[in-house]
Write a protein that holds these residues in place. Sequence first.
Motif, PDB file in Angstrom:
ATOM      1  N   TYR A   1      36.585  44.193  30.794  1.00 54.82           N
ATOM      2  CA  TYR A   1      35.621  43.237  30.244  1.00 54.82           C
ATOM      3  C   TYR A   1      35.348  42.098  31.221  1.00 54.82           C
ATOM      4  O   TYR A   1      34.207  41.812  31.580  1.00 54.82           O
ATOM      5  CB  TYR A   1      36.165  42.698  28.917  1.00 54.82           C
ATOM      6  N   VAL A   2      36.421  41.489  31.676  1.00 56.95           N
ATOM      7  CA  VAL A   2      36.294  40.322  32.559  1.00 56.95           C
ATOM      8  C   VAL A   2      35.817  40.721  33.955  1.00 56.95           C
ATOM      9  O   VAL A   2      35.031  40.014  34.582  1.00 56.95           O
ATOM     10  CB  VAL A   2      37.673  39.612  32.641  1.00 56.95           C
TER      11      VAL A   2
ATOM     12  N   VAL B   1      37.511  35.946  38.912  1.00 57.62           N
ATOM     13  CA  VAL B   1      38.203  36.789  37.937  1.00 57.62           C
ATOM     14  C   VAL B   1      38.278  38.254  38.353  1.00 57.62           C
ATOM     15  O   VAL B   1      38.434  39.121  37.526  1.00 57.62           O
ATOM     16  CB  VAL B   1      37.493  36.715  36.570  1.00 57.62           C
ATOM     17  N   ALA B   2      38.174  38.479  39.659  1.00 54.92           N
ATOM     18  CA  ALA B   2      38.049  39.869  40.101  1.00 54.92           C
ATOM     19  C   ALA B   2      39.230  40.748  39.672  1.00 54.92           C
ATOM     20  O   ALA B   2      39.061  41.911  39.388  1.00 54.92           O
ATOM     21  CB  ALA B   2      37.856  39.947  41.605  1.00 54.92           C
TER      22      ALA B   2
ATOM     23  N   PHE C   1      47.953  31.652  32.384  1.00 54.04           N
ATOM     24  CA  PHE C   1      46.947  30.664  32.774  1.00 54.04           C
ATOM     25  C   PHE C   1      45.682  31.347  33.284  1.00 54.04           C
ATOM     26  O   PHE C   1      44.564  30.975  32.919  1.00 54.04           O
ATOM     27  CB  PHE C   1      47.504  29.718  33.852  1.00 54.04           C
ATOM     28  N   GLN C   2      45.866  32.363  34.092  1.00 52.55           N
ATOM     29  CA  GLN C   2      44.700  33.056  34.650  1.00 52.55           C
ATOM     30  C   GLN C   2      43.855  33.669  33.537  1.00 52.55           C
ATOM     31  O   GLN C   2      42.624  33.630  33.566  1.00 52.55           O
ATOM     32  CB  GLN C   2      45.152  34.148  35.615  1.00 52.55           C
ATOM     33  N   MET C   3      44.519  34.203  32.544  1.00 51.06           N
ATOM     34  CA  MET C   3      43.780  34.818  31.446  1.00 51.06           C
ATOM     35  C   MET C   3      43.018  33.751  30.664  1.00 51.06           C
ATOM     36  O   MET C   3      41.874  33.946  30.269  1.00 51.06           O
ATOM     37  CB  MET C   3      44.745  35.585  30.540  1.00 51.06           C
ATOM     38  N   TYR C   4      43.650  32.607  30.489  1.00 48.09           N
ATOM     39  CA  TYR C   4      42.974  31.512  29.793  1.00 48.09           C
ATOM     40  C   TYR C   4      41.697  31.134  30.548  1.00 48.09           C
ATOM     41  O   TYR C   4      40.615  30.999  29.970  1.00 48.09           O
ATOM     42  CB  TYR C   4      43.908  30.303  29.674  1.00 48.09           C
ATOM     43  N   GLN C   5      41.870  30.981  31.849  1.00 47.20           N
ATOM     44  CA  GLN C   5      40.735  30.598  32.697  1.00 47.20           C
ATOM     45  C   GLN C   5      39.569  31.582  32.563  1.00 47.20           C
ATOM     46  O   GLN C   5      38.405  31.178  32.554  1.00 47.20           O
ATOM     47  CB  GLN C   5      41.221  30.560  34.148  1.00 47.20           C
ATOM     48  N   ALA C   6      39.899  32.851  32.424  1.00 44.14           N
ATOM     49  CA  ALA C   6      38.862  33.877  32.324  1.00 44.14           C
ATOM     50  C   ALA C   6      38.061  33.774  31.024  1.00 44.14           C
ATOM     51  O   ALA C   6      36.972  34.312  30.917  1.00 44.14           O
ATOM     52  CB  ALA C   6      39.484  35.267  32.457  1.00 44.14           C
ATOM     53  N   PHE C   7      38.629  33.078  30.039  1.00 42.60           N
ATOM     54  CA  PHE C   7      37.960  32.981  28.743  1.00 42.60           C
ATOM     55  C   PHE C   7      37.537  31.557  28.383  1.00 42.60           C
ATOM     56  O   PHE C   7      37.112  31.303  27.264  1.00 42.60           O
ATOM     57  CB  PHE C   7      38.863  33.547  27.638  1.00 42.60           C
TER      58      PHE C   7
END
Length: 335
Positions: free
Chosen positions: A19-20, A191-192, A245-251
């Motif tokens: 998705y991202v 977000v690659a 944190f990275q996942m949060y940033q992606a959303f």
Amino acid sequence: TTRVLTGITPSGTPHLGNYVGAIRPAIAASAASDIESFFFLADLHSLIKAQEPERTQRSTLEIAASWLACGLDPDKVWFYRQSDIPETTELMWFLTVIASKGILNRAHAYKAAVDKNREEQLDEDAGISAGLFMYPVLMAADILIFKANKVPVGRDQIQHIEMARDFAQRFNHVYGKEYFPLPEVVIDEQVATLAGLDGRKMSKSYHNTIPLFAPRAELKKLVFSILTDSRAPGEPKSTEGSALFQMYQAFASPAQTAAFAQAFADGISWGDAKQQLFERIDAELTPLRERYDALMAEPEKIEALLRRRGQQLREQYAIPLLKELRHAVGLRDLS
Ligand code: TYM
């Protein structure tokens, strides 16, 4: 106009990494007015991994419903199934005869399979199909059949796009005309590569994925299982290298991300951080999940749509191109 093309292999249900890394950026980019977008379900590629007819069909449908639920407008972009364009596999042969075997030997997926065999002291090609070896050539055919200029993908696909460029260049050179533009890879640097539950790249093969349309309760459970370090509540947390944190940033928006980073510095507990992450993801996905469930209730509509678009694409692009290419390589015209 620029042609933008990307595919997704229907093996299993899509996950947040898909998705991202692919679906969301591709749909966002397709909104621009001066581009023509091609999104497709790589069902021929999926046969390499799994020879299970029901699963292939089911998964193709799920991935189609996913793209539609994520906002793809099937009247604005070309949305189709790879196997509905049989000209692709004919083009694949034209590329196969000019592709260098040495380049294919270096393909990451093939090399990884060989390395694994070596580690286990098996014959180096044990259990590796010729399909896996030829994977990049089929992928090049997907891209070149519609003369794509840009291919937005995740990092793991960069090498494949480079190969497609190489094959296109060779073909143009060998047959003496600019038949194909050279496709360019497009990577969203932010977000690659989304990390999975264990901090490695989110991937079906690592069993560390979060399914895109997991029901809420499951989503929550999975988010709470994301691996963290053992810093206690009140201790400052590092955002660097944190999958959470990275996942949060992606959303999240940049402002939300900045606030989350501050909370890390202020020593937010991992439990609270996970709760916030869960709420962020859930807020973005809930409307999509509802659309997805509605679409999956009427699979015949999706089927009809894919057929219609595939047929149009063949008539408009694939059949005329193959006519030209058959002539170019010295084969008889079919019509
Ligand atoms: P596939 O199905 O493995 O993955 C689909 C897309 O999702 C991206 N992706 C990720 N991005 C970020 N983080 C992750 N953890 C992550 N995991 C997957 C992939 O890079 C990809 O963009 N061979 C392709 C399908 C294909 C194709 C093509 C793509 C066939 N023909 C032609 C582009 C052009 C594949 O198996 O992707």
